[in-house]
Design a protein around this motif. Structure first.
Motif, PDB file in Angstrom:
ATOM      1  N   ALA A 146       6.095  50.461  57.012  1.00  0.00           N
ATOM      2  CA  ALA A 146       6.632  49.395  56.270  1.00  0.00           C
ATOM      3  C   ALA A 146       6.868  48.258  57.356  1.00  0.00           C
ATOM      4  N   LYS A 147       7.784  48.472  57.959  1.00  0.00           N
ATOM      5  CA  LYS A 147       8.072  47.529  58.987  1.00  0.00           C
ATOM      6  C   LYS A 147       7.317  46.690  59.653  1.00  0.00           C
ATOM      7  N   GLN A 148       6.252  47.598  60.289  1.00  0.00           N
ATOM      8  CA  GLN A 148       4.970  47.119  61.072  1.00  0.00           C
ATOM      9  C   GLN A 148       4.206  46.397  60.206  1.00  0.00           C
ATOM     10  N   GLY A 149       4.008  46.869  59.092  1.00  0.00           N
ATOM     11  CA  GLY A 149       2.978  46.038  58.254  1.00  0.00           C
ATOM     12  C   GLY A 149       3.603  44.640  57.521  1.00  0.00           C
ATOM     13  N   LEU A 150       4.940  44.718  57.253  1.00  0.00           N
ATOM     14  CA  LEU A 150       5.544  43.477  56.847  1.00  0.00           C
ATOM     15  C   LEU A 150       5.573  42.263  58.282  1.00  0.00           C
ATOM     16  N   SER A 151       5.944  43.139  59.642  1.00  0.00           N
ATOM     17  CA  SER A 151       5.979  41.953  60.664  1.00  0.00           C
ATOM     18  C   SER A 151       4.553  41.544  60.857  1.00  0.00           C
ATOM     19  N   ARG A 152       3.421  42.167  60.556  1.00  0.00           N
ATOM     20  CA  ARG A 152       2.212  41.674  60.913  1.00  0.00           C
ATOM     21  C   ARG A 152       1.902  40.483  59.859  1.00  0.00           C
ATOM     22  N   LEU A 153       2.123  40.843  58.463  1.00  0.00           N
ATOM     23  CA  LEU A 153       2.112  39.899  57.612  1.00  0.00           C
ATOM     24  C   LEU A 153       2.847  38.653  57.470  1.00  0.00           C
ATOM     25  N   ASN A 154       3.938  38.845  58.256  1.00  0.00           N
ATOM     26  CA  ASN A 154       4.732  37.638  58.464  1.00  0.00           C
ATOM     27  C   ASN A 154       3.845  36.626  59.633  1.00  0.00           C
ATOM     28  N   SER A 155       3.184  36.982  60.412  1.00  0.00           N
ATOM     29  CA  SER A 155       2.395  36.239  61.483  1.00  0.00           C
ATOM     30  C   SER A 155       1.008  36.113  61.087  1.00  0.00           C
ATOM     31  N   ALA A 156       0.507  36.722  59.672  1.00  0.00           N
ATOM     32  CA  ALA A 156      -0.784  36.502  59.289  1.00  0.00           C
ATOM     33  C   ALA A 156      -0.918  34.996  58.615  1.00  0.00           C
ATOM     34  N   PRO A 157      -2.192  34.496  58.679  1.00  0.00           N
ATOM     35  CA  PRO A 157      -2.409  33.286  57.833  1.00  0.00           C
ATOM     36  C   PRO A 157      -2.322  33.494  56.262  1.00  0.00           C
ATOM     37  N   MET A 158      -2.031  34.596  55.849  1.00  0.00           N
ATOM     38  CA  MET A 158      -1.579  34.795  54.529  1.00  0.00           C
ATOM     39  C   MET A 158      -0.248  33.847  54.088  1.00  0.00           C
ATOM     40  N   TRP A 159       0.547  33.590  55.024  1.00  0.00           N
ATOM     41  CA  TRP A 159       1.781  32.713  54.824  1.00  0.00           C
ATOM     42  C   TRP A 159       1.242  31.256  54.892  1.00  0.00           C
ATOM     43  N   ASP A 160       1.605  30.485  53.787  1.00  0.00           N
ATOM     44  CA  ASP A 160       1.078  29.193  53.735  1.00  0.00           C
ATOM     45  C   ASP A 160       2.368  28.483  54.673  1.00  0.00           C
ATOM     46  N   GLU A 161       2.077  28.106  55.634  1.00  0.00           N
ATOM     47  CA  GLU A 161       2.981  27.423  56.614  1.00  0.00           C
ATOM     48  C   GLU A 161       3.619  25.966  56.045  1.00  0.00           C
ATOM     49  N   GLN A 162       2.541  25.329  55.276  1.00  0.00           N
ATOM     50  CA  GLN A 162       2.739  23.862  54.805  1.00  0.00           C
ATOM     51  C   GLN A 162       3.646  24.025  53.679  1.00  0.00           C
ATOM     52  N   VAL A 163       3.170  24.627  52.609  1.00  0.00           N
ATOM     53  CA  VAL A 163       4.059  24.697  51.215  1.00  0.00           C
ATOM     54  C   VAL A 163       5.054  25.953  51.076  1.00  0.00           C
ATOM     55  N   GLY A 164       4.639  26.962  51.666  1.00  0.00           N
ATOM     56  CA  GLY A 164       5.278  28.322  51.677  1.00  0.00           C
ATOM     57  C   GLY A 164       4.757  29.355  50.774  1.00  0.00           C
ATOM     58  N   GLY A 165       5.343  30.347  50.639  1.00  0.00           N
ATOM     59  CA  GLY A 165       4.791  31.506  50.008  1.00  0.00           C
ATOM     60  C   GLY A 165       3.540  32.097  50.626  1.00  0.00           C
ATOM     61  N   VAL A 166       3.225  33.221  50.035  1.00  0.00           N
ATOM     62  CA  VAL A 166       2.218  34.073  50.646  1.00  0.00           C
ATOM     63  C   VAL A 166       1.066  34.117  49.409  1.00  0.00           C
ATOM     64  N   GLN A 167      -0.241  33.967  50.130  1.00  0.00           N
ATOM     65  CA  GLN A 167      -1.274  33.968  49.346  1.00  0.00           C
ATOM     66  C   GLN A 167      -1.370  35.370  48.733  1.00  0.00           C
ATOM     67  N   SER A 168      -2.227  35.609  47.585  1.00  0.00           N
ATOM     68  CA  SER A 168      -2.342  36.852  46.995  1.00  0.00           C
ATOM     69  C   SER A 168      -2.994  37.883  47.446  1.00  0.00           C
ATOM     70  N   TYR A 169      -4.146  37.736  48.375  1.00  0.00           N
ATOM     71  CA  TYR A 169      -5.093  38.621  49.214  1.00  0.00           C
ATOM     72  C   TYR A 169      -5.981  38.126  50.091  1.00  0.00           C
ATOM     73  N   SER A 170      -6.521  38.707  50.777  1.00  0.00           N
ATOM     74  CA  SER A 170      -7.535  38.289  51.620  1.00  0.00           C
ATOM     75  C   SER A 170      -8.769  38.756  51.330  1.00  0.00           C
ATOM     76  N   PHE A 171      -9.818  37.885  51.847  1.00  0.00           N
ATOM     77  CA  PHE A 171     -11.268  38.619  51.786  1.00  0.00           C
ATOM     78  C   PHE A 171     -11.688  39.375  52.650  1.00  0.00           C
ATOM     79  N   THR A 172     -10.920  39.434  53.747  1.00  0.00           N
ATOM     80  CA  THR A 172     -11.301  40.611  54.955  1.00  0.00           C
ATOM     81  C   THR A 172      -9.981  41.289  55.122  1.00  0.00           C
ATOM     82  N   PRO A 173     -10.302  42.509  55.621  1.00  0.00           N
ATOM     83  CA  PRO A 173      -8.976  43.291  55.855  1.00  0.00           C
ATOM     84  C   PRO A 173      -8.011  43.002  57.056  1.00  0.00           C
ATOM     85  N   ASP A 174      -8.575  42.061  57.624  1.00  0.00           N
ATOM     86  CA  ASP A 174      -7.645  41.680  58.956  1.00  0.00           C
ATOM     87  C   ASP A 174      -6.624  40.619  58.443  1.00  0.00           C
TER      88      ASP A 174
END
Length: 168
Positions: A13-41
């Motif tokens: 859980a810690k590793q997954g959240l840590s990776r999500l934290n640095s992934a482009p899923m986070w909207d750096e401009q407005v904030g929040g996390v986008q719902s899903y990705s089209f690719t597994p990475d």
């Protein structure tokens, strides 16, 4: 982890959240996390942010932060700031359901769906109360949760106890 004390589960859980934290899923401009990705990475996020996803992520971040006492992998304040600024309707005291990118690749603005969904509000109310209880954020989280709960009881629950799925 809590049920069986399996440290491997907590590590995952810690590793997954840590990776999500640095992934482009986070909207750096407005904030929040986008719902899903089209690719597994997680490099091709969809341009939609759902309130239910924000609530679930907030709960997961709070839980891992509580269990590990490590705030570095749990950007709780960043997520709460987005929820407060973009998903909370101060005038009505309720949470919006989602945001969608207006025109991906062309227009960087987000459209906020003004519909009030009871399920998404219930999830954000609970998550914000947990944040307030964890004292990770000042009284703002509790104030948002209580305002939304009041709105939901007044506008979304009929006298016979039935609950509307949404109100506009």
């Amino acid at each position: 982890y809590e049920s069986h004390g399996d440290t491997k589960a907590l590590s995952i859980a810690k590793q997954g959240l840590s990776r999500l934290n640095s992934a482009p899923m986070w909207d750096e401009q407005v904030g929040g996390v986008q719902s899903y990705s089209f690719t597994p990475d997680w490099l091709s996020p969809i341009r939609e942010k759902d309130a239910a996803d924000q609530a679930g992520l907030l709960e997961a971040l709070l839980k891992v932060q509580q269990l590990t006492d490590d705030a570095s992998i749990a950007p709780v304040a960043r997520l709460l700031s987005y929820i407060r600024a973009e998903l909370f309707d101060v005038e009505r005291g309720v949470f919006f359901g989602r945001q969608v990118r207006s025109r991906p690749g062309v227009d960087p603005t987000w459209w906020t769906d003004p519909t009030v969904y009871t399920d998404r509000n219930a999830l954000l109310i609970l998550a914000c109360l947990q944040a307030a209880r964890a004292e990770t954020e000042g009284p703002g989280s509790q104030d948002m949760a209580l305002a939304a709960a009041t709105y939901m009881m007044e506008e979304c629950v009929r006298q016979d106890g039935a609950v509307y799925h949404y109100v506009t």
